[in-house]
Design a protein around this motif. Structure first.
Motif, PDB file in Angstrom:
ATOM      1  N   LEU A 199       1.093  -1.005   0.026  1.00 52.99           N
ATOM      2  CA  LEU A 199      -0.097  -0.076  -0.169  1.00 52.99           C
ATOM      3  C   LEU A 199       0.982   1.389   0.628  1.00 52.99           C
ATOM      4  O   LEU A 199       0.857   2.214  -0.910  1.00 52.99           O
ATOM      5  CB  LEU A 199      -0.750  -0.082   0.911  1.00 52.99           C
ATOM      6  N   LEU A 200       2.044   0.949   0.576  1.00 51.73           N
ATOM      7  CA  LEU A 200       2.569   2.649   0.913  1.00 51.73           C
ATOM      8  C   LEU A 200       3.783   2.710  -0.303  1.00 51.73           C
ATOM      9  O   LEU A 200       4.308   3.936  -1.057  1.00 51.73           O
ATOM     10  CB  LEU A 200       3.978   2.204   1.704  1.00 51.73           C
ATOM     11  N   LYS A 201       3.928   1.522  -1.276  1.00 50.21           N
ATOM     12  CA  LYS A 201       4.590   1.765  -2.505  1.00 50.21           C
ATOM     13  C   LYS A 201       3.656   2.334  -3.611  1.00 50.21           C
ATOM     14  O   LYS A 201       3.510   3.047  -4.599  1.00 50.21           O
ATOM     15  CB  LYS A 201       5.224   0.453  -3.180  1.00 50.21           C
ATOM     16  N   HIS A 202       1.767   1.569  -3.379  1.00 54.28           N
ATOM     17  CA  HIS A 202       0.956   2.019  -4.613  1.00 54.28           C
ATOM     18  C   HIS A 202       0.814   3.451  -4.243  1.00 54.28           C
ATOM     19  O   HIS A 202       0.815   4.474  -5.447  1.00 54.28           O
ATOM     20  CB  HIS A 202      -0.035   1.012  -3.691  1.00 54.28           C
ATOM     21  N   LEU A 203       1.075   4.153  -3.194  1.00 54.73           N
ATOM     22  CA  LEU A 203       0.650   5.420  -3.305  1.00 54.73           C
ATOM     23  C   LEU A 203       1.687   6.285  -2.998  1.00 54.73           C
ATOM     24  O   LEU A 203       1.563   7.176  -4.082  1.00 54.73           O
ATOM     25  CB  LEU A 203       0.163   6.058  -1.081  1.00 54.73           C
ATOM     26  N   THR A 204       3.118   6.308  -3.203  1.00 55.23           N
ATOM     27  CA  THR A 204       4.184   6.325  -3.809  1.00 55.23           C
ATOM     28  C   THR A 204       4.204   6.834  -5.149  1.00 55.23           C
ATOM     29  O   THR A 204       3.759   7.567  -5.542  1.00 55.23           O
ATOM     30  CB  THR A 204       5.422   5.747  -3.312  1.00 55.23           C
ATOM     31  N   VAL A 205       3.584   5.488  -5.806  1.00 54.92           N
ATOM     32  CA  VAL A 205       3.622   5.674  -7.447  1.00 54.92           C
ATOM     33  C   VAL A 205       2.750   6.798  -7.451  1.00 54.92           C
ATOM     34  O   VAL A 205       2.594   7.337  -8.920  1.00 54.92           O
ATOM     35  CB  VAL A 205       3.277   3.831  -7.642  1.00 54.92           C
ATOM     36  N   SER A 206       1.860   6.837  -7.006  1.00 56.82           N
ATOM     37  CA  SER A 206       0.313   7.526  -7.627  1.00 56.82           C
ATOM     38  C   SER A 206      -0.012   8.588  -7.178  1.00 56.82           C
ATOM     39  O   SER A 206       0.173   9.776  -8.341  1.00 56.82           O
ATOM     40  CB  SER A 206      -0.634   6.922  -6.161  1.00 56.82           C
ATOM     41  N   GLU A 207       1.214   9.387  -6.388  1.00 58.91           N
ATOM     42  CA  GLU A 207       1.557  10.306  -6.021  1.00 58.91           C
ATOM     43  C   GLU A 207       2.398  10.884  -6.867  1.00 58.91           C
ATOM     44  O   GLU A 207       2.056  12.353  -7.921  1.00 58.91           O
ATOM     45  CB  GLU A 207       2.546  10.595  -4.786  1.00 58.91           C
ATOM     46  N   ARG A 208       3.356  10.280  -7.249  1.00 46.57           N
ATOM     47  CA  ARG A 208       4.653  10.585  -8.786  1.00 46.57           C
ATOM     48  C   ARG A 208       3.891  10.648 -10.393  1.00 46.57           C
ATOM     49  O   ARG A 208       3.664  11.660 -11.141  1.00 46.57           O
ATOM     50  CB  ARG A 208       5.602   9.552  -8.158  1.00 46.57           C
ATOM     51  N   TYR A 209       2.535  10.204 -10.552  1.00 40.42           N
ATOM     52  CA  TYR A 209       1.851   9.696 -11.498  1.00 40.42           C
ATOM     53  C   TYR A 209       1.067  10.963 -11.589  1.00 40.42           C
ATOM     54  O   TYR A 209       1.048  11.236 -12.659  1.00 40.42           O
ATOM     55  CB  TYR A 209       1.432   8.214 -11.277  1.00 40.42           C
ATOM     56  N   TRP A 210       0.867  11.117 -10.875  1.00 41.42           N
ATOM     57  CA  TRP A 210      -0.634  12.145 -10.312  1.00 41.42           C
ATOM     58  C   TRP A 210      -0.132  13.767 -10.567  1.00 41.42           C
ATOM     59  O   TRP A 210      -0.813  14.424 -11.288  1.00 41.42           O
ATOM     60  CB  TRP A 210      -1.726  11.804  -9.200  1.00 41.42           C
TER      61      TRP A 210
END
Length: 161
Positions: A54-65
């Motif tokens: 979940l931490l990795k997913h939210l990191t990727v989400s922050e960077r993508y968006w």
């Protein structure tokens, strides 16, 4: 874990939205920061995701968006494997990376002329505003904070935001 209440903000749109996003980001960290590596990587739900994932997913989400969709930075596409965490990456590293991603996001938002500004990139044939991206990240982070609440309670009984 002591419960932290949502921020009571009397302020403008920028202050209110960014305060809630920061509060939710910190809530995610609080759910993982004192777990062992094994606990953070333990799949609790039938889908198999973990708090580390979940931490990795939210990191990727922050960077993508923020970096790709909002700022137009090339080379930051959506990672469909954003939940997968390699064994050599520690939970502390995931936490540091997540914090760094939101610092990057905050710098980009701070530099924006206003929340009505259009994103540099389209997403699914739509060009959203920065406001939409911020609200989406509040929604995404809050949704996963709820998941983290449940997982953490199932791991060791801890509750609270």
């Amino acid at each position: 874990m002591t419960d932290r209440r949502a921020p009571f903000i009397v302020g403008d749109e920028r202050t209110t939205l960014l305060s809630f996003l920061t509060y939710l980001r910190q809530s995610i960290i609080r759910k993982v920061e004192d777990l062992t590596e094994e606990e953070a990587r333990r799949p609790i739900t039938p889908s198999g995701w973990t708090l580390a994932g979940l931490l990795k997913h939210l990191t990727v989400s922050e960077r993508y968006w923020f970096r790709h969709v909002w700022a137009g930075e090339p080379g930051i596409g959506w990672d469909r494997h954003s939940w997968d965490v390699p064994g050599h990456v520690t939970v502390d590293q995931l936490i540091d990376d997540y914090r760094e991603s939101w610092k990057e996001s905050d710098r980009l938002v701070e530099a924006a002329p206003n929340f009505d500004a259009s994103c540099a990139e389209e997403h699914r044939n739509h060009r959203m505003s920065l406001r939409w991206v911020i609200v989406h990240m509040i929604e995404e982070t809050a949704r996963h904070a709820g998941h983290a609440d449940i997982n953490r309670e199932l791991i060791d009984g801890s509750t609270g935001r």
